[in-house]
Design a protein around this motif. Sequence first.
Motif, mmCIF file in Angstrom:
data_model
loop_
_atom_site.group_PDB
_atom_site.id
_atom_site.type_symbol
_atom_site.label_atom_id
_atom_site.label_comp_id
_atom_site.label_asym_id
_atom_site.label_seq_id
_atom_site.Cartn_x
_atom_site.Cartn_y
_atom_site.Cartn_z
ATOM 1 N N LEU A 161 0.897 -1.244 -0.127
ATOM 2 C CA LEU A 161 0.042 -0.083 0.109
ATOM 3 C C LEU A 161 0.881 1.305 0.006
ATOM 4 C CD1 LEU A 161 -2.709 -0.937 2.560
ATOM 5 C CD2 LEU A 161 -3.045 -1.047 0.108
ATOM 6 N N ALA A 162 2.004 1.244 0.558
ATOM 7 C CA ALA A 162 2.943 2.531 0.768
ATOM 8 C C ALA A 162 4.274 2.053 0.907
ATOM 9 C CB ALA A 162 2.143 3.249 1.882
ATOM 10 N N ALA A 163 5.181 2.566 0.416
ATOM 11 C CA ALA A 163 6.495 2.337 0.784
ATOM 12 C C ALA A 163 7.411 3.405 1.266
ATOM 13 C CB ALA A 163 7.162 1.775 -0.589
ATOM 14 N N THR A 164 8.445 3.333 1.968
ATOM 15 C CA THR A 164 9.284 4.373 2.442
ATOM 16 C C THR A 164 10.780 3.750 2.297
ATOM 17 O OG1 THR A 164 9.830 6.087 3.789
ATOM 18 C CG2 THR A 164 9.333 3.890 4.765
ATOM 19 N N GLY A 187 7.740 -1.309 4.030
ATOM 20 C CA GLY A 187 6.359 -0.799 3.597
ATOM 21 C C GLY A 187 5.213 -1.399 4.248
ATOM 22 N N THR A 188 3.798 -0.934 3.887
ATOM 23 C CA THR A 188 2.696 -1.161 4.671
ATOM 24 C C THR A 188 2.061 -2.235 3.484
ATOM 25 O OG1 THR A 188 2.345 1.010 5.632
ATOM 26 C CG2 THR A 188 0.309 -0.648 5.738
ATOM 27 N N GLU A 202 4.636 0.741 -5.078
ATOM 28 C CA GLU A 202 3.331 0.877 -4.344
ATOM 29 C C GLU A 202 2.435 0.339 -5.289
ATOM 30 O OE1 GLU A 202 3.343 5.119 -3.162
ATOM 31 O OE2 GLU A 202 4.326 4.673 -1.315
#
Lengths: 397, 142
Positions: free
Chosen positions: B59-62, B81-82, B101
């Motif tokens: 869903l989201a990455a950093t 990530g989520t 993502e």
Amino acid sequence: MARRPTTSRMSYDGVVAVAPVTIPYERFSTKAAHWWIGKALKALSLRTGFEPAEFDGFCVSSFSLLPDTAVGLTQHFGLSPRWLDHIPMGGASGVVALRRAARAVQAGDAEVVACVAGDANHVDLFRTMLASFSRFSQDAAYPYGSGGPNGSFALMTRAYMKKYGATREDFGKICVAQRDNALQFPHALMKTPLTLNDYLSARVVAEPIHLFDCVMPCAGAEGFVVMREETARAMNLPYASILSTIERHNAFKDDDIQLRGGWAVDKDELWSMAGVAPGDVDFLETYDDYPVISMMQIEDLGFCRKGEAKDFVRSHTLAVAGSFPHNTSGGQLSVGQAGAAGGYLGLVEALRQLTGEALGARVVNAKVGVVSGFGMINFDRGLCSAATILAAGGSYG
Amino acid sequence: MAEMSAAASAFAERAKEGRVELQRCDECGAFAWPPRDICARCWSDQLTWTPIAPRGVLLAATALHVAHDEFFKSRMPWRIGTIRLESGPIAYAHLSDNLSEGDAVRIAACADWKGRGVLVALAAAAVAVEDDPKLRELCLHE
Ligand SMILES: [Zn+2]
């Protein structure tokens, strides 16, 4: 999610908050949380004229008291309260302390309640606290590297930007305005101007979070006193009235990623109980552990529609002299985050503005202020949300 | 050994053997994450470790550029990530470098150098953790 009917709530008439105090923050300190909290109590005593024995209620928030709780502090400080509370809600602690203390005073369970938050910050404390912040955090967030909330907030900020089109420039505008406010606030740790270019070119911490999106952990304390309005009048203490409060935990638990908080569940009640509208508000203090959270609050409290905080920020000036004064002392982003005291900072500043005691820039003729709190990244999201609407001197309406 | 709850320790024992198992509620069938003692849907305490379909969506990455731990500090930037797991829960995962993502991902589990059970997300087509040099260091150690 079940909504409570608004008709069942009693007003806070007759109860007020007085004596906003801040013990100036220090980046690092060898002093214990007990010292910081005790200094705040002393300041509350001096400000109100009440002797230690006259405080019959005590409410404390702190992350660094262990092995003590509020109980141990009564002996440490020689208090003998008949009402005692310990609120572990981080950034929501101030508003929650206010609403609990107000009901205690209203019900006659206590007469004069000292509400204090304070934390130590010696060199390795922040790191050790992160590792043991909560069970879920320890088990399922801490092993993923960031060793703190930066990773979680980076993912939330990333998702928020992607969904609503907010940009780093929007976050930067919030941070720059807060720094402008902080330059006039004597207790702010950040003493140099911040430009949008400084903000944008700062080093990356966890994409898209950069250095000036993050608060600086420090030591410090904040406090205020809750009492009956007639007591404040008799003591000639300037006061703020409580028009309404809300509190919510673990809202929207099935959302993939946190893009909204519990304020969105309860905001109608917040405004209807207060009998005011967003347009009546002279200033807003949000919980700014990261600027994206301030944007969420602007939306979820009802100052604009969901996803439109970016437009709201673009169309307003946010410093104290601006069209929408926000985080008037500089917020945690510029003053520093003294642990749980960060959850009091906005409330204490709002009380100063409403009682004519601003230490820095003053919101001219401030009559109504909104304060919101946000706390506790237990795993992937902040669980606690709270807000209050306050009015100067009980004179509103 | 890192501090962890008893339930997280049970996850770590399985993850160490490469088994991707989450607690599943005997009463309502919900999968749980993070590891816990009580089902958050029906409050049952009858939770059984159960293999999950090892799939999810990123869903989201950093990319982390700052960390406290020496292991990560020396391997910056480190991607996490989520994930929405196909079995239901949201979880954090260490990411292999080639993920974006929105990607469907394959989920693996291992024990890190501190003995903590962790989830790892790989490109759906990837064969094994060993294919990614960083994840290999995370999961394969003495
Ligand atoms: Zn269940």
